[in-house]
Structure formats: C-alpha cells, structure tokens
Design an enzyme around this catalytic site. Structure first.
Site, mmCIF file in Angstrom:
data_model
loop_
_atom_site.group_PDB
_atom_site.id
_atom_site.type_symbol
_atom_site.label_atom_id
_atom_site.label_comp_id
_atom_site.label_asym_id
_atom_site.label_seq_id
_atom_site.Cartn_x
_atom_site.Cartn_y
_atom_site.Cartn_z
ATOM 1 N N GLU A 56 -6.840 1.648 -13.399
ATOM 2 C CA GLU A 56 -6.264 2.842 -12.758
ATOM 3 C C GLU A 56 -5.024 3.326 -13.507
ATOM 4 O OE1 GLU A 56 -7.805 2.237 -8.168
ATOM 5 O OE2 GLU A 56 -5.737 1.734 -8.610
ATOM 6 N N CYS A 104 -1.379 1.649 -3.214
ATOM 7 C CA CYS A 104 -2.398 2.702 -3.052
ATOM 8 C C CYS A 104 -1.827 4.118 -2.978
ATOM 9 C CB CYS A 104 -3.202 2.469 -1.771
ATOM 10 S SG CYS A 104 -3.510 0.762 -1.376
ATOM 11 N N GLU A 133 -26.238 14.711 -4.373
ATOM 12 C CA GLU A 133 -27.662 14.899 -4.061
ATOM 13 C C GLU A 133 -28.547 14.026 -4.951
ATOM 14 O OE1 GLU A 133 -29.620 18.720 -5.114
ATOM 15 O OE2 GLU A 133 -27.713 19.225 -6.068
ATOM 16 N N LYS A 169 0.229 5.290 -6.069
ATOM 17 C CA LYS A 169 -0.770 5.286 -7.159
ATOM 18 C C LYS A 169 -1.649 6.539 -7.086
ATOM 19 C CE LYS A 169 -4.587 4.128 -6.370
ATOM 20 N NZ LYS A 169 -5.154 2.820 -6.198
ATOM 21 N N CYS A 174 0.828 -1.213 0.000
ATOM 22 C CA CYS A 174 0.000 0.000 0.000
ATOM 23 C C CYS A 174 0.858 1.257 0.000
ATOM 24 C CB CYS A 174 -0.940 -0.011 1.200
ATOM 25 S SG CYS A 174 -1.832 1.544 1.388
ATOM 26 N N HIS A 207 -27.103 20.756 -1.801
ATOM 27 C CA HIS A 207 -27.235 21.321 -3.138
ATOM 28 C C HIS A 207 -26.238 22.453 -3.348
ATOM 29 C CE1 HIS A 207 -29.356 22.398 -6.804
ATOM 30 N NE2 HIS A 207 -29.375 23.648 -6.391
ATOM 31 N N TYR A 261 -8.763 -3.582 -11.160
ATOM 32 C CA TYR A 261 -8.456 -2.291 -10.529
ATOM 33 C C TYR A 261 -7.166 -1.684 -11.093
ATOM 34 C CZ TYR A 261 -11.455 -3.144 -6.330
ATOM 35 O OH TYR A 261 -12.474 -3.351 -5.450
HETATM 36 P P1 NDP Z 1 -7.864 -8.080 -10.390
HETATM 37 O O1 NDP Z 1 -8.040 -9.412 -9.825
HETATM 38 O O2 NDP Z 1 -8.711 -6.961 -9.940
HETATM 39 O O3 NDP Z 1 -7.956 -8.134 -11.966
HETATM 40 C C1 NDP Z 1 -7.194 -9.030 -12.717
HETATM 41 C C2 NDP Z 1 -7.547 -8.823 -14.160
HETATM 42 O O4 NDP Z 1 -6.670 -9.604 -14.958
HETATM 43 C C3 NDP Z 1 -8.955 -9.271 -14.470
HETATM 44 O O5 NDP Z 1 -9.506 -8.347 -15.369
HETATM 45 C C4 NDP Z 1 -8.747 -10.636 -15.117
HETATM 46 O O6 NDP Z 1 -9.714 -10.949 -16.073
HETATM 47 C C5 NDP Z 1 -7.423 -10.426 -15.821
HETATM 48 N N1 NDP Z 1 -6.694 -11.687 -16.016
HETATM 49 C C6 NDP Z 1 -6.482 -12.671 -15.120
HETATM 50 N N2 NDP Z 1 -5.730 -13.641 -15.647
HETATM 51 C C7 NDP Z 1 -5.450 -13.263 -16.897
HETATM 52 C C8 NDP Z 1 -4.713 -13.857 -17.962
HETATM 53 N N3 NDP Z 1 -4.116 -15.021 -17.820
HETATM 54 N N4 NDP Z 1 -4.640 -13.175 -19.117
HETATM 55 C C9 NDP Z 1 -5.242 -11.987 -19.280
HETATM 56 N N5 NDP Z 1 -5.958 -11.391 -18.323
HETATM 57 C C10 NDP Z 1 -6.063 -12.014 -17.144
HETATM 58 O O7 NDP Z 1 -6.320 -7.788 -10.164
HETATM 59 P P2 NDP Z 1 -5.465 -6.490 -10.105
HETATM 60 O O8 NDP Z 1 -4.093 -6.972 -10.373
HETATM 61 O O9 NDP Z 1 -6.001 -5.379 -10.930
HETATM 62 O O10 NDP Z 1 -5.613 -6.059 -8.579
HETATM 63 C C11 NDP Z 1 -5.399 -6.990 -7.530
HETATM 64 C C12 NDP Z 1 -6.195 -6.607 -6.344
HETATM 65 O O11 NDP Z 1 -5.604 -5.495 -5.708
HETATM 66 C C13 NDP Z 1 -7.616 -6.161 -6.633
HETATM 67 O O12 NDP Z 1 -8.509 -7.220 -6.727
HETATM 68 C C14 NDP Z 1 -7.927 -5.279 -5.476
HETATM 69 O O13 NDP Z 1 -8.451 -6.082 -4.456
HETATM 70 C C15 NDP Z 1 -6.580 -4.700 -5.091
HETATM 71 N N6 NDP Z 1 -6.465 -3.309 -5.542
HETATM 72 C C16 NDP Z 1 -7.301 -2.373 -5.045
HETATM 73 C C17 NDP Z 1 -7.229 -1.074 -5.454
HETATM 74 C C18 NDP Z 1 -8.170 -0.073 -4.895
HETATM 75 O O14 NDP Z 1 -8.735 -0.321 -3.836
HETATM 76 N N7 NDP Z 1 -8.401 1.055 -5.552
HETATM 77 C C19 NDP Z 1 -6.241 -0.630 -6.440
HETATM 78 C C20 NDP Z 1 -5.423 -1.706 -6.922
HETATM 79 C C21 NDP Z 1 -5.535 -2.975 -6.487
HETATM 80 P P3 NDP Z 1 -11.084 -11.699 -15.728
HETATM 81 O O15 NDP Z 1 -11.987 -10.664 -15.171
HETATM 82 O O16 NDP Z 1 -11.516 -12.233 -17.031
HETATM 83 O O17 NDP Z 1 -10.727 -12.758 -14.735
#
Ligand code: NDP
Length: 459
Positions: A183, A48, A441, A51, A43, A436, A179
């Site tokens: 982002e 976080c 709102e 980022k 984080c 407002h 995410y």
């Molecule tokens: P996520 O699990 O959110 O997303 C992973 C993405 O990668 C999905 O879209 C998935 O597709 C895709 N994917 C998985 N495997 C493959 C593959 N083999 N080839 C191509 N695409 C693939 O992971 P992130 O890495 O974005 O983030 C990890 C975690 O970190 C998040 O779940 C969140 O909990 C946390 N996080 C939170 C943030 C916040 O609070 N703002 C910011 C950043 C991270 P599909 O949907 O098809 O499975």
C-alpha cells in the site's frame, strides 16, 4: 458496596476496546478505558484511515494521466505535502474526538496513561494510581516489528512515522511484501517519490491467490514502482547523499527514506500480564479461546493483541462478541471464516475466501473462472489490466473464493462476501443478472472454466 471500582477495565482505546467498552457501558456496567496514546488506536490514528487519505491523494497522479486521454489539459498540477498533512491531521483529530465522545456518551470513563496489570483485578495507570475491576479486557493492538540486529536499523522508519514525514522524500526504499509495504509503495509512487519495493519472497502478498499476487506485482511495475523480489536488506548506511541500502542479491540503492513494513507484533510489552499469569501463544500474542477469554477467568483479550485476523472490522466484531457474551448474557463467538479483505494497492485488491492453491489442498478438485481485461475507463489509453477470479468446488458447485484486482475491487468484494458467506453456488451466482457497463459484471458472466478473457476487451 461493590467489591471492585469497575465492572470492566479496558486497556486500549482502539477499534476493539472502544466497541467493547461502549457496549458494556450501555448495558449499565461501570466501565473505564485506559489509553496511552490517542483514542482511536492504530486504525484511526496511524493505520487504515490516514492510509486511505494518502491513497486518495496519491491516486490523483494516475487520474491526471487518464484525464489527458479524455481530452483534458492538466497544467501546473503539483502536490503540497504540508497542505495534505494538515487536512489529514484535522480529520484524524475530529475522528478521535468522535471516539472520545462516543465513549463518554455511553458512560465509560477514560484514563489517559499506560496501563499495567498488577494482579487479576488491579490495573495501574501511569500518573493515575491503581484501579480495581471485576473484569479486565486487553485490547492493546499491535505495533510494527523491526529486525533489531540489522546493521543500520536505527535509520529506518515504520508506517507510524510515514504518516508524519516532515517532507516528502525524493527516493524511498520500502521493505516487505505484505499489506502495508504494498500500500505504501503505491502511495509514495503516486505522490511522485521514486519508489523501490524489496521483498524477500518470490512474490508479494503471501496468503493471497497466486494469480492475484503476480498480477499485482506486474501492475505495480507498470505504475513505475521498482519491485525487487527474492532479496532483503543486509545493511543500511548513512552517506552524504542519503541512505545506502545494501541488498542480499549484491545490489545497492540510495534513498532518502527507508521504510520497513515487515510485519507487526502484538503489543504486550509492559502490560504486566505475568502478574496475573496470562498466557501467551508461541508467537507472543495473548492466548484466548473462541469467546476471547484468556486462561485467567476474568481477563479477556480482543483485536490484534490476540493475532487472529488482524483487521479492524474483525477487532470490532471480537469486541462486540465479548460484550454480548459478558454483559448481555448472550454467549457469542465471532466467526473468523470467510472474512473479506482489501489491499489498497494501486490498483487495489478485494479478496474473500480461498485462494486457488488452498482450495485445491482442501477440496481436491476445483473449477477456476478467470478474466483478465482492460477496464473500460482505460479504453483510450494506458495499459492497466484488471483480474477477476472465482474458485469453485467441483463437487458442490459452491463458490469458495472470489478475488479481484482493479478499480473499486474493495467495494465489489464486500458484496461478493455476502453471497459467499451464505454459501452461494456457481449456478446461483450466474443467475444474477449483470450490471452494465461495469467491471463487476465480469464476475457474473464468466461461464467458461479456466478461460481468461482476451486482453483489451471492453464492454
Ligand atoms: P504482513 O504480515 O502482511 O507482511 C509482512 C511482510 O514482511 C511479509 O511480506 C513478510 O514476508 C515480510 N517479512 C517478515 N519478516 C521479515 C524479515 N525479517 N525480513 C524481511 N521481510 C520480512 O504485515 P504488514 O506489516 O504489512 O501488515 C500487518 C497486518 O496489518 C496485515 O497482516 C493485515 O492484517 C493488517 N493490515 C491490513 C490492511 C488492510 O486491511 N488493507 C492494511 C495494512 C495492514 P513473508 O511473506 O516472506 O513472510
């Protein structure tokens, strides 16, 4: 003489480990924390916090455009990546220092090195010998997962490296639809990088409400990001001009940087869990019960390494619940229901509770309240739209979900989450008088079921 050197040995000084260690030490327990990288964890060091600074940096591009509509002349605006990096790194170093001091002030000892469990009461830290402890807490977090068999994967960076690129690329291709991918697409696009986001699924951000998902994809494209759906990389090749991205739909795209954000995995490698017999889930996370205890009686685990809800505030609360249970004689389970979250896309998302499709599956009949409108700020120009949506259980009138895409959505959702967590009904929600003129709102003035407000409405 005590049987063990420490009452608690924490492995990992990220959000979860630091909270647990501090609280445990404040109870009078003798606590050590091992960290192989920098104190603060994902984080603070490579997640976080940096980022969000990058999001702030990127948003100026959009603000400059809006400023012109308001009569400002913006001349000579340019962005200097090294200046930004230096400021960001200074602040991250300061925050990491605060974490170190907080640990020390609480009386916890810090050991720099990679920790490995030798047996259920012994931990070895590289360069520091072995230590014994009554209890061990695993809080090692997660790390980016990469498809190792993809040709050219060695040319790809993860979010870890995105925070330290020696220079800003001209073109980037980002793989993933979660995410991190969404982002960072906003970040690089805002900083002037030609950005392509490629995701294998039919829409971004699986798990979020479908209206939110399609709305965000549209808005990202309006901001200039090329969003490629239903395709994925088949190879990445080095060329004289950069990197050639080959996609499964037959298209090719050259870029200077390729970033993969295709998920994260629990960081258990080299931890020696097998030496103590700690069991993993089928997804490779440390398996724990509701109190964060593993199958080994004196070993516990909190945060992303347990792969429950991988969010910093959740990790902190799991660490806190562990400390209360074990060191304050107050058995505490963290409640993983109705945890709000935000995606710092541009525009950002705030979401709490059930998506419409999930609510229909769980509750049968639900009422939907939905508004799509142009935020007042863009009345003079720009075509950005915001989306606000409530999902309500027909039988009880309880608000099951609230989803917002638009300026300040993450700030809004924190407040909405309080009411929803308390079990607010739509009637109670509507009894709240509007503030407002705000975007928020709209949330308390949606009376008609399933009737989107007309585009272009401003207060
Ligand atoms: P996520 O699990 O959110 O997303 C992973 C993405 O990668 C999905 O879209 C998935 O597709 C895709 N994917 C998985 N495997 C493959 C593959 N083999 N080839 C191509 N695409 C693939 O992971 P992130 O890495 O974005 O983030 C990890 C975690 O970190 C998040 O779940 C969140 O909990 C946390 N996080 C939170 C943030 C916040 O609070 N703002 C910011 C950043 C991270 P599909 O949907 O098809 O499975």
């Amino acid at each position: 003489m005590a049987q063990y050197e420490y009452d608690l040995f924490v492995i990992g000084a990220g959000s979860a480990g630091v909270r647990a260690a501090r609280l445990a030490a404040m109870s009078g327990a003798k606590v050590a924390v091992a960290e192989e990288h920098r104190v603060g964890g994902t984080c603070v060091i490579r997640g976080c916090v940096p980022k969000k600074f990058m999001v702030y940096a990127a948003e100026f591009a959009h603000h400059f455009k809006t400023a012109k509509d308001y009569g400002w002349t913006i001349e000579g605006a340019s962005f200097d990546w090294p200046t930004f990096l230096a400021e960001k790194d200074k602040e991250i170093a300061r925050l990491s220092g605060v974490y170190v001091r907080n640990l020390q002030n609480a009386g916890a000892e810090l050991a720099h090195g990679k920790a490995r469990i030798v047996d259920a009461h012994t931990v070895e830290v590289t360069g520091q010998g072995t230590h014994t402890a009554d209890k061990i807490l695993i809080a090692t977090g997660g790390r980016p997962w990469m498809p190792a068999d993809l040709p050219g994967i060695e040319h790809v960076i993860s979010s870890n490296e995105a925070f330290h690129l020696p220079q800003l690329p001209k073109r980037i291709v980002i793989a993933g639809g979660g995410y991190i991918a969404v982002e960072f697409a906003g970040i690089f696009n805002g900083l002037g990088v030609e950005t392509t986001l490629i995701h294998r699924g039919p829409n971004l951000l699986r798990g979020f409400d479908d209206d939110v998902r399609s709305h965000v994809a549209e808005e990202l494209e309006k901001r200039g990001i090329t969003v490629v759906l239903g395709a994925q990389h088949t190879a990445i090749e080095k060329t004289s001009g950069g990197l050639l991205n080959r996609f499964s739909d037959g298209h090719e795209r050259e870029s200077d940087v390729v970033m993969f954000a295709v998920g994260r995995e629990p960081y258990v490698e080299g931890l020696g869990l097998e030496n103590a017999g700690v069991k993993l889930t089928d997804k490779g996370a440390v398996a724990v019960d509701d109190y964060s205890r593993t199958n080994v009686e004196n070993i516990w685990a909190v945060g992303d390494v347990t792969d429950r809800i991988n969010l910093t505030p959740v990790a902190i609360r799991e660490g806190q619940a562990f400390a209360q249970t074990v060191f304050y004689d107050k058995p505490t389970k963290f409640d993983h229901e109705l945890v709000a979250s935000a995606v710092f896309s541009q525009p950002p998302i705030g979401s709490v509770g059930l998506a419409e499709a999930d609510a229909r599956k769980q509750y049968g009949k639900v009422d939907i309240y939905l508004a799509r409108l142009k935020p007042m700020k863009y009345a003079f120009g720009g075509d950005e739209r915001s989306l606000l949506k409530l999902v309500v259980d027909c039988a009880t009138e309880r608000v099951l979900g609230c989803h917002v895409v638009g300026p300040d959505a993450p700030e809004m959702i924190q407040m909405a989450a309080i009411a929803i967590k308390m079990g607010v009904t739509k009637t109670q929600w509507d009894a709240t008088c509007a503030v407002h003129p705000t975007l928020a709102e709209e949330l308390v003035t949606m009376r008609e079921k399933y009737v989107p407000m007309g585009l272009g409405q401003v207060a």
